[in-house]
Scaffold this motif. Structure first.
Motif, mmCIF file in Angstrom:
data_model
loop_
_atom_site.group_PDB
_atom_site.id
_atom_site.type_symbol
_atom_site.label_atom_id
_atom_site.label_comp_id
_atom_site.label_asym_id
_atom_site.label_seq_id
_atom_site.Cartn_x
_atom_site.Cartn_y
_atom_site.Cartn_z
ATOM 1 N N ARG B 101 4.386 5.207 -14.762
ATOM 2 C CA ARG B 101 3.104 4.887 -14.409
ATOM 3 C C ARG B 101 2.798 3.575 -15.487
ATOM 4 O O ARG B 101 3.048 3.552 -16.847
ATOM 5 C CB ARG B 101 2.014 5.627 -14.609
ATOM 6 N N ILE B 114 -9.250 -7.654 -15.266
ATOM 7 C CA ILE B 114 -9.387 -6.332 -14.573
ATOM 8 C C ILE B 114 -9.463 -6.109 -13.089
ATOM 9 O O ILE B 114 -8.596 -5.287 -12.739
ATOM 10 C CB ILE B 114 -10.749 -5.699 -15.143
ATOM 11 N N ASN B 115 -9.903 -7.059 -12.350
ATOM 12 C CA ASN B 115 -9.621 -6.898 -11.188
ATOM 13 C C ASN B 115 -8.198 -7.052 -10.427
ATOM 14 O O ASN B 115 -7.884 -6.412 -9.739
ATOM 15 C CB ASN B 115 -10.684 -7.886 -10.385
ATOM 16 N N ALA B 117 -5.600 -6.587 -12.039
ATOM 17 C CA ALA B 117 -5.032 -5.468 -12.297
ATOM 18 C C ALA B 117 -5.015 -4.195 -11.508
ATOM 19 O O ALA B 117 -4.317 -3.394 -11.096
ATOM 20 C CB ALA B 117 -5.029 -5.198 -14.035
ATOM 21 N N SER B 118 -6.391 -4.055 -11.277
ATOM 22 C CA SER B 118 -6.927 -2.871 -10.462
ATOM 23 C C SER B 118 -6.131 -2.837 -8.964
ATOM 24 O O SER B 118 -5.838 -1.982 -8.302
ATOM 25 C CB SER B 118 -8.341 -2.997 -10.190
ATOM 26 N N ILE B 119 -6.071 -3.980 -8.399
ATOM 27 C CA ILE B 119 -5.439 -4.214 -7.081
ATOM 28 C C ILE B 119 -3.791 -4.099 -7.067
ATOM 29 O O ILE B 119 -3.333 -4.056 -5.809
ATOM 30 C CB ILE B 119 -6.023 -5.587 -6.251
ATOM 31 N N ASN B 120 -3.315 -4.095 -8.337
ATOM 32 C CA ASN B 120 -1.920 -3.832 -8.485
ATOM 33 C C ASN B 120 -1.384 -2.434 -8.163
ATOM 34 O O ASN B 120 -2.163 -1.671 -8.908
ATOM 35 C CB ASN B 120 -1.462 -4.327 -9.781
ATOM 36 N N PRO B 121 -0.645 -2.036 -7.025
ATOM 37 C CA PRO B 121 -0.411 -0.730 -6.852
ATOM 38 C C PRO B 121 0.301 0.083 -7.981
ATOM 39 O O PRO B 121 0.338 1.258 -8.024
ATOM 40 C CB PRO B 121 0.693 -0.670 -5.548
ATOM 41 N N TYR B 122 0.860 -0.392 -9.026
ATOM 42 C CA TYR B 122 1.528 0.039 -9.952
ATOM 43 C C TYR B 122 0.672 0.375 -11.128
ATOM 44 O O TYR B 122 1.184 0.993 -12.162
ATOM 45 C CB TYR B 122 2.843 -0.765 -10.272
ATOM 46 N N VAL B 123 -0.341 -0.251 -11.258
ATOM 47 C CA VAL B 123 -1.469 -0.218 -12.467
ATOM 48 C C VAL B 123 -2.222 1.069 -12.350
ATOM 49 O O VAL B 123 -2.981 1.118 -11.409
ATOM 50 C CB VAL B 123 -1.870 -1.515 -12.816
ATOM 51 N N PHE B 124 -1.918 1.951 -13.177
ATOM 52 C CA PHE B 124 -2.708 3.347 -12.843
ATOM 53 C C PHE B 124 -4.122 3.179 -13.732
ATOM 54 O O PHE B 124 -4.975 3.684 -13.301
ATOM 55 C CB PHE B 124 -1.675 4.259 -13.779
ATOM 56 N N ARG B 125 -3.980 2.334 -14.852
ATOM 57 C CA ARG B 125 -5.247 2.455 -15.686
ATOM 58 C C ARG B 125 -5.279 0.868 -16.410
ATOM 59 O O ARG B 125 -4.159 0.233 -16.572
ATOM 60 C CB ARG B 125 -5.181 3.354 -16.709
ATOM 61 N N TYR B 126 -6.468 0.613 -16.777
ATOM 62 C CA TYR B 126 -6.505 -0.603 -17.430
ATOM 63 C C TYR B 126 -7.224 -0.146 -18.842
ATOM 64 O O TYR B 126 -8.643 0.297 -18.788
ATOM 65 C CB TYR B 126 -7.614 -1.671 -16.654
#
Lengths: 131, 141
Positions: B101, B114-115, B117-126
């Motif tokens: 993850r 932030i946005n 990173a959020s739409i990246n399917p591999y990013v679980f959290r920021y």
């Protein structure tokens, strides 16, 4: 039948327009079979408790707005913590923020219940990225 | 003493830190180990080296890190470029997406980052730097 990613999604937001748009978006993306909505954090707690008592399907995913009157998103989380663990075991919470505040992000990251923190508006690529 | 503790006391076995900032790496490595978040920490100060490391683990069917802490602002290859390459690896080794993850660990508070990173399917959290025990405790995968 199994073309839906989730069985039941709950939207917690006092803004009816946001709820309407998000509901349409989720429907259009075939993201969830059913979508319920609550207008405040306290409504949502009641909703969860009653679903639990009547043994109905609890939401797989909750989209939680932060800025709400009566009980905001973070207050909801505090109260959510006190719920029976069985209510929480299969539910993930995604926080939706409309404020440009990274303080919210930090607060959300401090909660073990928050699976993801997203900025509004919810979009289709964002939904796709939810595992 | 802590030495006698069993492995069960660690939340995760292996964590990977990718950050060009040596001081951040030092602090985060300490944070991850002293809080028993992970048993071992691998640290890379650039994204290409981390990719080579991951590819090597994949080729040799070795155990992958459960959590990858990824900085965004890095020279040569930034966090988002790393994620593009990561995606290519996942296409070859689909199991990687289930085993690792990615948690973005950045000092950037830009909405765009932030946005994105959020739409990246591999990013679980920021997570906003600095990494704290509070954030580590809240990570439930």
């Amino acid at each position: 039948m199994s073309s839906f990613r989730f069985e039941n999604v709950l939207l917690i937001d006092d803004n009816e327009i946001d709820n309407f748009i998000n509901k349409k978006l989720i429907e259009k993306a075939g993201f969830s079979k059913t979508i319920d909505e609550c207008k405040s954090g306290s409504d949502a707690l009641e909703y969860l408790n009653s679903k639990f008592i009547t043994n109905e399907k609890l939401p797989d995913l909750i989209f939680l707005d932060i800025m709400m009157p009566v009980m905001d998103g973070f207050e909801f989380l505090e109260n959510y913590d006190k719920l029976d663990y069985k209510i929480k075991s299969n539910t993930r919470i995604i926080m939706l923020s409309s404020t440009e505040s990274f303080k919210d992000l930090n607060r959300a990251n401090s909660s073990k219940y928050v699976y993801k923190f997203l900025n509004k508006p919810l979009t289709e690529p964002v939904l796709i990225a939810i595992q | 003493m802590a030495k006698n503790k069993s492995e069960d006391n660690y939340k995760y076995n292996q964590v990977l830190l990718i950050d060009d900032d040596q001081i951040d790496n030092f602090i985060n490595e300490r944070m991850v180990t002293t809080t028993n978040f992970a048993k071992t920490v691998s640290v890379y100060n650039n994204a290409p080296a981390a990719l080579i490391y991951l590819e090597d683990l994949l080729i040799n069917s070795k155990v992958l890190p459960e959590v990858i802490f990824l900085d965004l602002n890095m020279p040569v290859m930034n966090g988002f470029q790393f994620l593009e390459e990561y995606d290519k690896l996942v296409k070859i080794y689909p199991n990687m997406a289930l085993q690792c993850r990615v948690i973005v660990l950045s000092s950037s508070i830009s909405e765009t980052d932030i946005n994105r990173a959020s739409i990246n399917p591999y990013v679980f959290r920021y997570i906003n730097k600095p990494l704290s025990e509070k954030y580590l405790n809240a990570i439930v995968i």
